[in-house]
Design a protein around this motif. Structure first.
Motif, mmCIF file in Angstrom:
data_model
loop_
_atom_site.group_PDB
_atom_site.id
_atom_site.type_symbol
_atom_site.label_atom_id
_atom_site.label_comp_id
_atom_site.label_asym_id
_atom_site.label_seq_id
_atom_site.Cartn_x
_atom_site.Cartn_y
_atom_site.Cartn_z
ATOM 1 N N SER A 36 -17.081 31.965 -0.713
ATOM 2 C CA SER A 36 -15.688 32.339 -0.447
ATOM 3 C C SER A 36 -15.653 33.415 0.619
ATOM 4 O O SER A 36 -16.655 34.095 0.876
ATOM 5 C CB SER A 36 -15.004 32.844 -1.721
ATOM 6 O OG SER A 36 -15.604 34.035 -2.165
ATOM 7 N N GLY A 81 -12.344 29.172 0.467
ATOM 8 C CA GLY A 81 -13.468 28.900 -0.429
ATOM 9 C C GLY A 81 -14.033 27.535 -0.081
ATOM 10 O O GLY A 81 -13.314 26.674 0.454
ATOM 11 N N ILE A 124 -11.896 29.905 -4.141
ATOM 12 C CA ILE A 124 -12.342 31.310 -4.126
ATOM 13 C C ILE A 124 -12.725 31.748 -5.542
ATOM 14 O O ILE A 124 -13.768 32.364 -5.762
ATOM 15 C CB ILE A 124 -11.227 32.235 -3.565
ATOM 16 C CG1 ILE A 124 -10.959 31.920 -2.094
ATOM 17 C CG2 ILE A 124 -11.598 33.706 -3.742
ATOM 18 C CD1 ILE A 124 -9.709 32.599 -1.532
#
Ligand code: UT7
Length: 329
Positions: A11, A163, A290
């Motif tokens: 991420s 991400g 993320i």
């Protein structure tokens, strides 16, 4: 049939932190209101020169490193975003070039905040059918670029970030099921009106701020509360599992009240749900990506764990998946 699993994760958040206190100077709001109604304390905002592909690139490098994979080995790049670098070409193609994934196919996918989980489902199928071996799925957003900074209803909610996950074949574990859906009757609850064929860009569309996010918060909230529970249970059932088999739920990070409601309805403990919303805000299709990478980095996920990732968003859409974690293929 062979399964797909996640072997790499990463991420990236842009460095600039914007606190609720700073937003108090821009719109008629308070830190107290934002925290109480949403749970958000701060968010990251990309600078003017940073685009969605730049954020995506940083997350992708990390994911490839974890998977011990060279970019040239990638077969496919899928980017989920509502803030592409441009309407076309696909941001996935821009990343394909920047990262040097010389033999990869690349396309974008748009399913609002559910997009990353939609992307996982598409990527997993290319692997399960045997067509591809190495797929990079990215959720990336620069929502600050389409935020109306005069609208207190929306500008306090969103943040930027990316991400990424590398998908590869596995003999054991991996994605067990997916549950995707849509309800287009809610399309007018969350949208950006102009810049497409319906309302091409004009002086008028710019003047009327039609290139920014518009949202009716309440219907989206109700949809989210209903959908998070139903999709989580449905996807577990499709995998032949129940809520008792779940180790960790990674929900879309939009509002802690939505997440708490899901936790209560699913009878989960606080430790069973990953929450980073207070720190990063709502990053749309980057949110689950993320959260997954962060949970993994915090050693909250180990081989054999059963995870549900569940999201809802513009469309309206929803998406959920169960994965039995197995990163050692
Ligand atoms: O990622 C998927 C997309 N989005 C979502 O998941 C969002 C889902 N919806 C929500 O999270 C919530 O509906 C919001 C956080 C957006 C709004 O919370 P709410 O509790 O539903 O508030 P509301 O819209 O009912 O507004 C209540 C009051 C209103 O004032 P009046 O009309 O009662 O006088 C708003 O004008 O709060 C006011 N308000 C604010 N006050 C201070 C709205 N935004 C703000 C603000 N600061 N930033």
């Amino acid at each position: 049939m062979r399964k797909a699993t996640i072997t790499g994760w990463g991420s990236y958040l842009p460095p600039n932190v914007v606190t609720n206190k700073e937003l108090e100077k821009i719109v008629d709001t308070t830190d107290q209101w934002i925290q109480k109604r949403t749970g958000i304390k701060k968010r990251r905002i990309a600078d003017e020169d940073t685009s969605t592909s730049d954020l995506a690139l940083e997350a992708s490098y990390k994911a490839l490193e974890k998977a011990n994979l060279d970019p040239e080995e990638l077969d496919l790049i899928i980017v989920s975003t509502v803030t592409p670098d441009m309407v076309f070409p696909a941001t996935a193609c821009i990343i394909q070039e920047k990262i040097g994934a010389n033999k990869a196919a690349a396309f974008d996918l748009e399913a609002g905040c559910s997009g990353f989980v939609y992307g996982l489902s598409v990527g997993a199928q290319f692997i399960e059918t045997g067509l591809y071996n190495n797929v990079l799925v990215i959720g990336a957003e620069s929502l600050s670029k389409i935020t109306d900074w005069d609208d207190r209803n929306t500008c306090v909610l969103f943040g930027d970030g990316a991400g990424a996950a590398v998908l590869q074949p596995t003999e054991k574990g991996g994605f067990l099921s997916f549950d995707l859906g849509s309800d287009g009757s809610g399309a007018d609850a969350l949208y950006m009106e102009a810049g497409g064929s319906l309302n091409p860009a004009s002086l008028e569309t710019v003047k009327n701020k039609m290139h920014t996010i518009r949202m009716e918060g309440t219907p989206v909230f109700k949809f989210a509360v209903k959908t998070m529970k139903r999709a989580s249970l449905d996807v577990l059932k499709k995998a032949g599992l129940t809520i008792d088999d779940l180790d960790l739920l990674i929900p879309h990070q939009a509002n802690t009240r939505i997440i708490k409601s899901a936790r209560r309805k699913l009878k989960l403990t606080e430790e069973q749900i990953y929450v980073n919303l207070p720190e990063v805000g709502n990053t749309s299709s980057a949110s689950v990506a993320i959260a997954l990478a962060e949970a993994k980095e915090k050693s909250m996920i180990k081989n054999g764990d059963r995870l549900v990732m569940v999201a809802f968003g513009a469309g309206l859409t929803w998406a959920a998946t169960v994965i039995e974690w197995n990163e050692n293929i």
